[in-house]
Design an enzyme around this catalytic site. Structure first.
Site, PDB file in Angstrom:
ATOM      1  N   GLY A 117      42.322  53.444  47.316  1.00  0.00           N
ATOM      2  CA  GLY A 117      42.860  51.955  48.226  1.00  0.00           C
ATOM      3  C   GLY A 117      43.883  51.022  48.039  1.00  0.00           C
ATOM      4  N   CYS A 118      45.060  50.346  48.638  1.00  0.00           N
ATOM      5  CA  CYS A 118      46.029  49.926  47.751  1.00  0.00           C
ATOM      6  C   CYS A 118      45.614  48.806  47.209  1.00  0.00           C
ATOM      7  CB  CYS A 118      46.322  49.015  48.962  1.00  0.00           C
ATOM      8  SG  CYS A 118      45.943  48.688  50.521  1.00  0.00           S
ATOM      9  N   PHE A 119      44.762  47.634  47.314  1.00  0.00           N
ATOM     10  CA  PHE A 119      44.354  46.549  46.320  1.00  0.00           C
ATOM     11  C   PHE A 119      43.865  47.160  45.177  1.00  0.00           C
ATOM     12  CE2 PHE A 119      44.035  43.004  49.591  1.00  0.00           C
ATOM     13  CZ  PHE A 119      44.967  42.733  48.500  1.00  0.00           C
ATOM     14  N   ALA A 120      43.360  48.407  45.505  1.00  0.00           N
ATOM     15  CA  ALA A 120      42.155  49.088  44.320  1.00  0.00           C
ATOM     16  C   ALA A 120      43.603  50.194  43.305  1.00  0.00           C
ATOM     17  CB  ALA A 120      41.754  50.001  44.999  1.00  0.00           C
ATOM     18  N   THR A 121      44.815  49.956  44.436  1.00  0.00           N
ATOM     19  CA  THR A 121      45.380  50.372  42.768  1.00  0.00           C
ATOM     20  C   THR A 121      46.138  49.777  42.121  1.00  0.00           C
ATOM     21  OG1 THR A 121      45.822  52.577  44.539  1.00  0.00           O
ATOM     22  CG2 THR A 121      47.484  52.131  43.075  1.00  0.00           C
TER      23      THR A 121
END
Length: 327
Positions: free
Chosen positions: A136-140
């Site tokens: 995911g974007c936030f996770a990255t």
């Protein structure tokens, strides 16, 4: 070797648009089809208007199940349903951009094992994989901020994160909080402390540091800009700032797109690129880690192509040398 034949499912969204843009100019790929139930027969540039002059490909409502690699750009929860009813060739590799297969409990599906596709975490496994769960974007952005600490067993206290994302992070579907009149000159938080990306973040931290028992406190925010993520993370750290910088630079020394900056960073340095920039500062006994990415590229489609490059033995940066929208 012939170019890879590419299939894209769910072709009308933001991530698919960026994926198409990048793949059209990738020297080792050919877009075989872009599937969209709502746009079959229309030119790609009728939806993705930045592609005018780049392609005459049409969306299709037919699927070629023999493509070399399939990108799933479907809404969360829809990839499993799609694959369950649409069997592909055993030779077709799959990169899924949803959250359906990111967690260990979900990584095995109908004989397919999905490897978590964060190159800075597990590059060698990605090289051998046939199925990838793209992060995911936030996770990255958040994992890249704390991977070196976890890898060195130094996350011994709670982690506090405040991060803001642009409007494209919500996708193309309209809702109350995506209308211009709501977003313009506005700022808000949402899903505080229970954002869906916390599952994969905690999973990675526990993979690297099995004794991690503290909490990751994450407050996501909506910004009044189109794209990008800017995150500030802090936790207790006993070492010096010099030791922290050395540790981070050592951890990312072979990373193709993640860089540790000695000066303050800002989001315009990474928007329209596949880069993640990180900056470190020490305040009393706390280490402040600032990280920033483009949510549609390093947070989605760019990282998906980075994973494809690794899977096929291409140069990791192939097709991803992009200039930031700095001015």
């Amino acid at each position: 070797m012939k170019n890879l034949e590419i299939g894209i499912i769910g072709g009308a969204g933001y991530t698919a648009g960026e994926l198409i843009r990048l793949l059209l100019h990738h020297p080792e790929t050919n877009i075989n089809f872009v599937y969209s139930t709502s746009n079959g027969g229309n030119k790609l540039y009728k939806v993705h208007q930045d592609l005018i002059g780049d392609t005459e490909i049409n969306f299709t409502n037919e699927i070629n199940t023999e493509v070399d690699i399939l990108f799933l750009c479907l809404g969360h929860g829809n990839s499993t349903a799609f694959l369950a009813k649409t069997p592909f060739s055993e030779n077709t590799k799959i990169i899924d951009l949803s959250n359906d297969f990111r967690l260990t409990a979900d990584k095995n599906f109908e004989g397919k094992e999905f490897v978590y596709g964060l190159p800075e975490l597990d590059k060698e496994a990605i090289k051998l994989a046939t199925h990838i769960a793209n992060p995911g974007c936030f996770a990255t952005a958040l994992q890249l901020a704390i991977l070196p600490l976890a890898a060195n067993g130094l996350l011994q206290n709670d982690v506090h994160i405040n991060a803001v994302t642009g409007a494209t992070g919500a996708g193309t579907s309209l809702s109350e909080t995506t209308h211009f009149t709501w977003r313009d000159n506005n700022f808000s938080n949402y899903k505080a402390f229970n954002h869906q990306h916390l599952g994969e973040i905690n999973q990675t931290v526990n993979q690297l540091q099995t004794d991690f028992k503290s909490e990751i406190n994450f407050v996501p925010n909506r910004g009044n800009f189109s794209r990008g993520i800017f995150a500030t993370t802090y936790t207790k750290f006993d070492g010096s700032i010099e030791a922290a910088k050395k540790m981070y630079k050592e951890y990312y020394k072979d990373a193709a797109f993640t860089f540790v900056s000695d000066v303050d960073i800002h989001m315009k340095q990474v928007v329209n690129t596949n880069k993640c920039l990180i900056h470190l500062a020490k305040h009393t006994n706390k280490l402040l880690i600032t990280s920033t990415i483009d949510n549609l590229l390093k947070g989605a489609s760019g990282q998906a192509i980075q994973n494809m490059n690794l899977m096929y033995g291409f140069e990791e940066t192939l097709g991803l040398n992009l200039k930031a929208n700095y001015f």
